[in-house]
Design a protein around this motif. Structure first.
Motif, PDB file in Angstrom:
ATOM      1  N   LEU A   1       0.823  -1.212   0.000  1.00 22.87           N
ATOM      2  CA  LEU A   1       0.000   0.000   0.000  1.00 22.87           C
ATOM      3  C   LEU A   1       0.859   1.264   0.000  1.00 22.87           C
ATOM      4  CD1 LEU A   1      -2.905   1.198   0.353  1.00 22.87           C
ATOM      5  CD2 LEU A   1      -2.526   1.038   2.825  1.00 22.87           C
ATOM      6  N   VAL A   2       1.870   1.302   0.842  1.00 19.78           N
ATOM      7  CA  VAL A   2       2.707   2.494   0.965  1.00 19.78           C
ATOM      8  C   VAL A   2       3.630   2.641  -0.243  1.00 19.78           C
ATOM      9  CG1 VAL A   2       4.516   3.581   2.353  1.00 19.78           C
ATOM     10  CG2 VAL A   2       2.582   2.467   3.477  1.00 19.78           C
ATOM     11  N   ASP A   3       4.231   1.548  -0.691  1.00 24.48           N
ATOM     12  CA  ASP A   3       5.176   1.634  -1.805  1.00 24.48           C
ATOM     13  C   ASP A   3       4.499   2.103  -3.092  1.00 24.48           C
ATOM     14  OD1 ASP A   3       7.772   1.329  -1.094  1.00 24.48           O
ATOM     15  OD2 ASP A   3       7.886  -0.813  -1.471  1.00 24.48           O
ATOM     16  N   SER A   4       3.305   1.586  -3.361  1.00 23.49           N
ATOM     17  CA  SER A   4       2.605   2.018  -4.579  1.00 23.49           C
ATOM     18  C   SER A   4       2.244   3.495  -4.508  1.00 23.49           C
ATOM     19  CB  SER A   4       1.347   1.167  -4.775  1.00 23.49           C
ATOM     20  OG  SER A   4       0.434   1.356  -3.689  1.00 23.49           O
ATOM     21  N   THR A   5       1.917   3.980  -3.325  1.00 29.97           N
ATOM     22  CA  THR A   5       1.556   5.390  -3.169  1.00 29.97           C
ATOM     23  C   THR A   5       2.780   6.291  -3.328  1.00 29.97           C
ATOM     24  OG1 THR A   5      -0.235   4.762  -1.658  1.00 29.97           O
ATOM     25  CG2 THR A   5       0.499   7.050  -1.621  1.00 29.97           C
ATOM     26  N   ILE A   6       3.884   5.953  -2.657  1.00 31.88           N
ATOM     27  CA  ILE A   6       5.073   6.799  -2.705  1.00 31.88           C
ATOM     28  C   ILE A   6       5.708   6.768  -4.103  1.00 31.88           C
ATOM     29  CG2 ILE A   6       7.371   7.147  -1.735  1.00 31.88           C
ATOM     30  CD1 ILE A   6       5.080   7.944   0.109  1.00 31.88           C
ATOM     31  N   TYR A   7       5.686   5.630  -4.750  1.00 32.35           N
ATOM     32  CA  TYR A   7       6.262   5.572  -6.098  1.00 32.35           C
ATOM     33  C   TYR A   7       5.451   6.431  -7.059  1.00 32.35           C
ATOM     34  CZ  TYR A   7       7.856   3.896 -10.593  1.00 32.35           C
ATOM     35  OH  TYR A   7       8.343   3.835 -11.874  1.00 32.35           O
TER      36      TYR A   7
ATOM     37  N   ARG B   1       3.307 -19.790   3.516  1.00 29.31           N
ATOM     38  CA  ARG B   1       3.558 -18.437   4.005  1.00 29.31           C
ATOM     39  C   ARG B   1       4.158 -17.555   2.909  1.00 29.31           C
ATOM     40  NH1 ARG B   1       6.299 -20.286   9.760  1.00 29.31           N
ATOM     41  NH2 ARG B   1       4.352 -20.596  10.933  1.00 29.31           N
ATOM     42  N   ARG B   2       5.087 -18.102   2.149  1.00 27.94           N
ATOM     43  CA  ARG B   2       5.715 -17.312   1.080  1.00 27.94           C
ATOM     44  C   ARG B   2       4.695 -16.924   0.010  1.00 27.94           C
ATOM     45  NH1 ARG B   2       9.913 -21.568   1.563  1.00 27.94           N
ATOM     46  NH2 ARG B   2      11.626 -20.702   2.831  1.00 27.94           N
ATOM     47  N   VAL B   3       3.842 -17.872  -0.375  1.00 23.84           N
ATOM     48  CA  VAL B   3       2.838 -17.575  -1.394  1.00 23.84           C
ATOM     49  C   VAL B   3       1.857 -16.511  -0.895  1.00 23.84           C
ATOM     50  CG1 VAL B   3       0.925 -18.560  -2.718  1.00 23.84           C
ATOM     51  CG2 VAL B   3       3.064 -19.831  -2.487  1.00 23.84           C
ATOM     52  N   LEU B   4       1.426 -16.655   0.335  1.00 21.64           N
ATOM     53  CA  LEU B   4       0.501 -15.671   0.897  1.00 21.64           C
ATOM     54  C   LEU B   4       1.160 -14.299   1.031  1.00 21.64           C
ATOM     55  CD1 LEU B   4      -1.272 -17.810   3.659  1.00 21.64           C
ATOM     56  CD2 LEU B   4      -2.243 -17.008   1.500  1.00 21.64           C
ATOM     57  N   ALA B   5       2.440 -14.265   1.388  1.00 23.70           N
ATOM     58  CA  ALA B   5       3.142 -12.989   1.495  1.00 23.70           C
ATOM     59  C   ALA B   5       3.237 -12.297   0.135  1.00 23.70           C
ATOM     60  CB  ALA B   5       4.538 -13.215   2.083  1.00 23.70           C
ATOM     61  N   PHE B   6       3.493 -13.067  -0.910  1.00 22.48           N
ATOM     62  CA  PHE B   6       3.563 -12.480  -2.259  1.00 22.48           C
ATOM     63  C   PHE B   6       2.234 -11.839  -2.638  1.00 22.48           C
ATOM     64  CE2 PHE B   6       2.603 -13.056  -6.779  1.00 22.48           C
ATOM     65  CZ  PHE B   6       3.611 -12.291  -7.350  1.00 22.48           C
ATOM     66  N   PHE B   7       1.153 -12.570  -2.435  1.00 26.36           N
ATOM     67  CA  PHE B   7      -0.155 -12.030  -2.808  1.00 26.36           C
ATOM     68  C   PHE B   7      -0.584 -10.894  -1.876  1.00 26.36           C
ATOM     69  CE2 PHE B   7      -0.502 -16.085  -5.106  1.00 26.36           C
ATOM     70  CZ  PHE B   7      -0.985 -15.618  -6.318  1.00 26.36           C
ATOM     71  N   ALA B   8      -0.114 -10.914  -0.630  1.00 26.27           N
ATOM     72  CA  ALA B   8      -0.447  -9.813   0.278  1.00 26.27           C
ATOM     73  C   ALA B   8       0.181  -8.500  -0.202  1.00 26.27           C
ATOM     74  CB  ALA B   8       0.026 -10.144   1.688  1.00 26.27           C
ATOM     75  N   ILE B   9       1.437  -8.555  -0.641  1.00 26.58           N
ATOM     76  CA  ILE B   9       2.075  -7.347  -1.172  1.00 26.58           C
ATOM     77  C   ILE B   9       1.360  -6.892  -2.450  1.00 26.58           C
ATOM     78  CG2 ILE B   9       4.211  -6.451  -2.179  1.00 26.58           C
ATOM     79  CD1 ILE B   9       5.759  -8.255  -0.275  1.00 26.58           C
ATOM     80  N   LEU B  10       0.991  -7.835  -3.273  1.00 26.29           N
ATOM     81  CA  LEU B  10       0.277  -7.499  -4.505  1.00 26.29           C
ATOM     82  C   LEU B  10      -1.071  -6.849  -4.212  1.00 26.29           C
ATOM     83  CD1 LEU B  10       0.139  -7.650  -7.602  1.00 26.29           C
ATOM     84  CD2 LEU B  10      -0.821  -9.964  -7.369  1.00 26.29           C
ATOM     85  N   VAL B  11      -1.801  -7.414  -3.267  1.00 28.65           N
ATOM     86  CA  VAL B  11      -3.108  -6.841  -2.906  1.00 28.65           C
ATOM     87  C   VAL B  11      -2.940  -5.440  -2.334  1.00 28.65           C
ATOM     88  CG1 VAL B  11      -5.048  -7.075  -1.302  1.00 28.65           C
ATOM     89  CG2 VAL B  11      -4.244  -9.059  -2.582  1.00 28.65           C
ATOM     90  N   GLY B  12      -1.916  -5.239  -1.503  1.00 28.63           N
ATOM     91  CA  GLY B  12      -1.670  -3.906  -0.961  1.00 28.63           C
ATOM     92  C   GLY B  12      -1.359  -2.891  -2.034  1.00 28.63           C
ATOM     93  N   ALA B  13      -0.572  -3.297  -3.035  1.00 30.84           N
ATOM     94  CA  ALA B  13      -0.250  -2.378  -4.133  1.00 30.84           C
ATOM     95  C   ALA B  13      -1.495  -2.034  -4.948  1.00 30.84           C
ATOM     96  CB  ALA B  13       0.814  -3.004  -5.024  1.00 30.84           C
ATOM     97  N   ILE B  14      -2.342  -3.029  -5.198  1.00 30.10           N
ATOM     98  CA  ILE B  14      -3.574  -2.776  -5.937  1.00 30.10           C
ATOM     99  C   ILE B  14      -4.477  -1.807  -5.167  1.00 30.10           C
ATOM    100  CG2 ILE B  14      -5.683  -3.851  -6.810  1.00 30.10           C
ATOM    101  CD1 ILE B  14      -4.012  -6.366  -7.379  1.00 30.10           C
TER     102      ILE B  14
END
Length: 332
Positions: free
Chosen positions: A115-121, A278-291
């Protein structure tokens, strides 16, 4: 035969002495004879009633045992003094929390990172968590012509990298000093991250830094360095926390190594593989936050809105650490 003494005179003193012996003098106390009317039994009962009292008075004391500092058997134990509120708080904060289900909180940290990275970028053309991209931007800085829209993006990326490294040093030192899995350490770490995000959002909200995504075109406004530095510093606390909890498979700020670990796992297709999950869920969590960051920024056109949301989520995580269950130690 001549008598030297008159016998009559010799008898007279003897008679006088006998009378004196029979007649008691006034100075002498008369001796009391026992009352003939009083029975003898009462006298013996009086003597028996006096005897126990005398025996009680002059009864020898029992031998004293040497003091051992422990209360005698059968006596109530002394009451322990109750702990003060400060002592109870110190004990509560010093307890180690259980790592069970702690991955849930780290997955929420992954959403915050996206969420934060997509906003700041979108606002400044740099990252605050994904330092791999910042390293590329820093390398391209020398070849970037001044005529480009953001010729100084490399400088902001350099600030982000430096603040992230400084944050890793600070949070790791605090973790080692106070105990990596103690409740108080985790609460202090995530509370500081929460406050830093809130300060960054307040700086943008106050107008000191332009938060309108449609008008951020000036690349020479160095006031934008303030939120970049703050957010990069706090993002270091997340990966330090994942290492402290021995959950390195959820680094919360790294994608490249996480994707590598997913597809090189020998048990990739196994039914039960907790680390892979855990790794798969972490990947999709970052993706969902960016979206989510993209849609929130597109809908509000304000940079501070996603930051306020990220601060609220990080506050919920902090409160969760405050009430997280204590680690149970097995007694052998």
């Amino acid at each position: 035969m001549l008598l030297l003494h008159d016998p009559k005179k010799a008898i007279q003193p003897l008679a006088a002495e006998e009378r004196n012996a029979k007649t008691p003098s006034l100075d002498e106390k008369p001796r009391h004879s026992p009352d003939p009317e009083k029975p003898v039994g009462n006298q013996s009962s009086e003597q028996s009633s006096i005897a126990p009292s005398l025996n009680t008075i002059f009864e020898p004391l029992p031998p004293q045992r040497p003091s051992t500092g422990e209360p005698p058997s059968g006596s109530p134990e002394p009451s322990q003094p109750s702990q003060t509120f400060l002592q109870r708080s110190q004990t509560y904060c010093a307890a180690e929390v259980t790592p069970a289900h702690a991955d849930i909180l780290l997955l929420w940290c992954c959403i915050i990172s996206g969420l934060v990275d997509s906003t700041i970028y979108r606002a400044f053309g740099t990252f605050v968590s994904m330092q791999t991209g910042n390293t590329i931007f820093l390398g391209l800085g020398g070849a970037t012509p001044v005529t480009t829209p953001k010729p100084y993006g490399w400088a902001k990326s350099c600030v982000s990298i430096a603040c992230f490294c400084f944050g890793c040093q600070v949070f790791s030192h605090m973790t080692r000093h106070f105990g990596k899995s103690r409740r108080g350490t985790l609460v202090a770490s995530f509370l500081s991250q929460t406050l830093i995000i809130i300060v960054a959002a307040a700086v943008v909200e106050s107008g000191k830094v332009n938060g309108n995504l449609d008008t951020i075109l000036d690349d020479i406004d160095w006031r934008t360095v303030a939120p970049i530095a703050l957010l990069s510093f706090q993002s270091a606390g997340q990966i330090v926390g994942s290492r402290a909890l021995n959950l390195s498979e959820i680094p919360t700020v790294v994608l490249t190594s996480m994707l590598h670990d997913i597809f090189t796992d020998q048990k990739l297709l196994a039914k039960d593989n907790v680390k892979r999950n855990r790794r798969v869920l972490a990947f999709f969590a970052i993706l969902v936050g960016a979206i989510c960051g993209g849609f929130v920024g597109e809908g509000t056109r304000r940079m501070q809105i996603p930051l306020w949301v990220a601060g609220g989520l990080k506050l919920v995580i902090t409160l969760a650490w405050a009430f997280w269950p204590e680690k149970q130690t097995s007694v052998v």
